[in-house]
Design an enzyme around this catalytic site. Structure first.
Site, mmCIF file in Angstrom:
data_model
loop_
_atom_site.group_PDB
_atom_site.id
_atom_site.type_symbol
_atom_site.label_atom_id
_atom_site.label_comp_id
_atom_site.label_asym_id
_atom_site.label_seq_id
_atom_site.Cartn_x
_atom_site.Cartn_y
_atom_site.Cartn_z
ATOM 1 N N SER A 152 35.850 41.140 46.952
ATOM 2 C CA SER A 152 36.999 41.636 47.711
ATOM 3 C C SER A 152 36.578 42.653 48.770
ATOM 4 O O SER A 152 35.514 43.265 48.679
ATOM 5 C CB SER A 152 38.012 42.289 46.771
ATOM 6 O OG SER A 152 38.276 41.465 45.666
HETATM 7 N N1 SAH Z 1 36.715 42.256 42.128
HETATM 8 C C1 SAH Z 1 35.977 41.015 42.234
HETATM 9 C C2 SAH Z 1 36.913 39.932 42.715
HETATM 10 C C3 SAH Z 1 36.425 38.581 42.508
HETATM 11 S S1 SAH Z 1 37.533 37.304 43.062
HETATM 12 C C4 SAH Z 1 34.861 41.250 43.216
HETATM 13 O O1 SAH Z 1 35.029 42.100 44.095
HETATM 14 O O2 SAH Z 1 33.825 40.586 43.145
HETATM 15 C C5 SAH Z 1 38.463 36.956 41.594
HETATM 16 C C6 SAH Z 1 37.707 36.419 40.408
HETATM 17 O O3 SAH Z 1 38.682 36.040 39.426
HETATM 18 C C7 SAH Z 1 36.876 35.160 40.660
HETATM 19 O O4 SAH Z 1 35.563 35.387 40.243
HETATM 20 C C8 SAH Z 1 37.547 34.086 39.794
HETATM 21 O O5 SAH Z 1 36.625 33.158 39.245
HETATM 22 C C9 SAH Z 1 38.191 34.925 38.720
HETATM 23 N N2 SAH Z 1 39.298 34.288 38.018
HETATM 24 C C10 SAH Z 1 40.277 33.497 38.513
HETATM 25 N N3 SAH Z 1 41.115 33.092 37.533
HETATM 26 C C11 SAH Z 1 40.660 33.648 36.379
HETATM 27 C C12 SAH Z 1 41.088 33.617 35.017
HETATM 28 N N4 SAH Z 1 42.157 32.925 34.626
HETATM 29 N N5 SAH Z 1 40.370 34.300 34.108
HETATM 30 C C13 SAH Z 1 39.277 35.015 34.464
HETATM 31 N N6 SAH Z 1 38.820 35.087 35.734
HETATM 32 C C14 SAH Z 1 39.505 34.407 36.683
#
Ligand code: SAH
Length: 226
Positions: free
Chosen positions: A76
């Site tokens: 993000s």
């Molecule tokens: N704060 C993180 C954001 C990653 S994007 C960063 O800055 O790197 C959001 C993440 O949520 C992704 O890696 C995606 O695979 C995960 N995600 C989506 N649905 C999910 C679920 N049901 N359970 C766990 N993770 C999930």
């Protein structure tokens, strides 16, 4: 075992990181500073974001932008991460659940400011990589597991804070239940192009919510990635 260039050089140096922190601290909305929490700013000054992105993108790590991390996901944008952290940590929160580990960057920031951080990710390669980064940074107060964040992590709850980093259509009831009384959840809610970042507080009277701002997150997907 992969080794990480923790210190960085040039575009990945501590100086570049300090410039990002300055940039965040200077951001204003309606004449008011957006990121005023010194704890959040100092966590950004500590955690090397460049090891949470692919090496080919490391030189972009200290710009205020989201970057691809593979598997259709993104790390993000720093200002968004900062806003979410600041909203979550209005008071100290000892035991925090993060749904959507992704790169692990926000997890590492939370680990600076909370006693214990639990994080759930549905994409195994992302989880494995994030774990290696926590190890390289000697972060010891994070527990990470492969799982469907819609289920939270019931054995470890209730949590004084829950931070969701991907957007469900509606706030999952299961997560609301895992929030402690006095606890706070920060969660982007809604479908494509129509998301709102919400702050939900649980009191002994029930739940109260407020919208912080419009948002643009990847969707929270049900189940593990197959
Ligand atoms: N704060 C993180 C954001 C990653 S994007 C960063 O800055 O790197 C959001 C993440 O949520 C992704 O890696 C995606 O695979 C995960 N995600 C989506 N649905 C999910 C679920 N049901 N359970 C766990 N993770 C999930």
């Amino acid at each position: 075992m992969k080794s990480y260039d923790l210190d960085g050089i040039g575009m990945t140096s501590a100086r570049s990181r300090a410039r990002l922190v300055e940039e965040l601290a200077k951001k204003e909305k309606a004449g008011k500073p957006m990121i005023f929490d010194q704890g959040v700013l100092s966590a950004f000054a500590t955690v090397p974001r460049h090891i949470f992105v692919e090496e080919a993108m490391a030189h972009l790590a200290y710009q205020d932008r989201a970057l691809p991390i593979g598997h259709g996901q993104t790390i993000s944008q720093p200002v968004t991460v900062a806003i979410m952290m600041q909203e979550l940590l209005d008071v100290p929160r000892a035991c925090v659940l993060e749904v959507g580990t992704g790169s692990g960057f926000q997890t590492a920031l939370l680990a600076q400011l909370c006693d214990q951080v639990f994080t759930v990710e549905r994409v195994r390669p992302l989880l494995d990589q994030a774990r290696r980064r926590f190890e390289a940074l000697k972060i010891r107060n994070v527990s990470a597991k492969l799982g469907d964040g819609y289920q939270g992590w019931p054995e470890k709850g209730p949590f004084s804070g829950i931070l969701v980093t991907a957007a469900p259509r509606a706030v999952p009831q299961v997560l609301l239940e895992q929030l402690d009384v006095g606890g706070r959840m920060v969660v982007p809610v809604g479908g494509d192009g129509n998301q709102r970042l919400k702050v939900i507080d649980r009191s002994d009277q029930g739940y109260g919510e407020r919208v912080v701002e419009g948002a643009r997150f990847v969707p929270l997907v049900k189940g593990l990635r197959t």
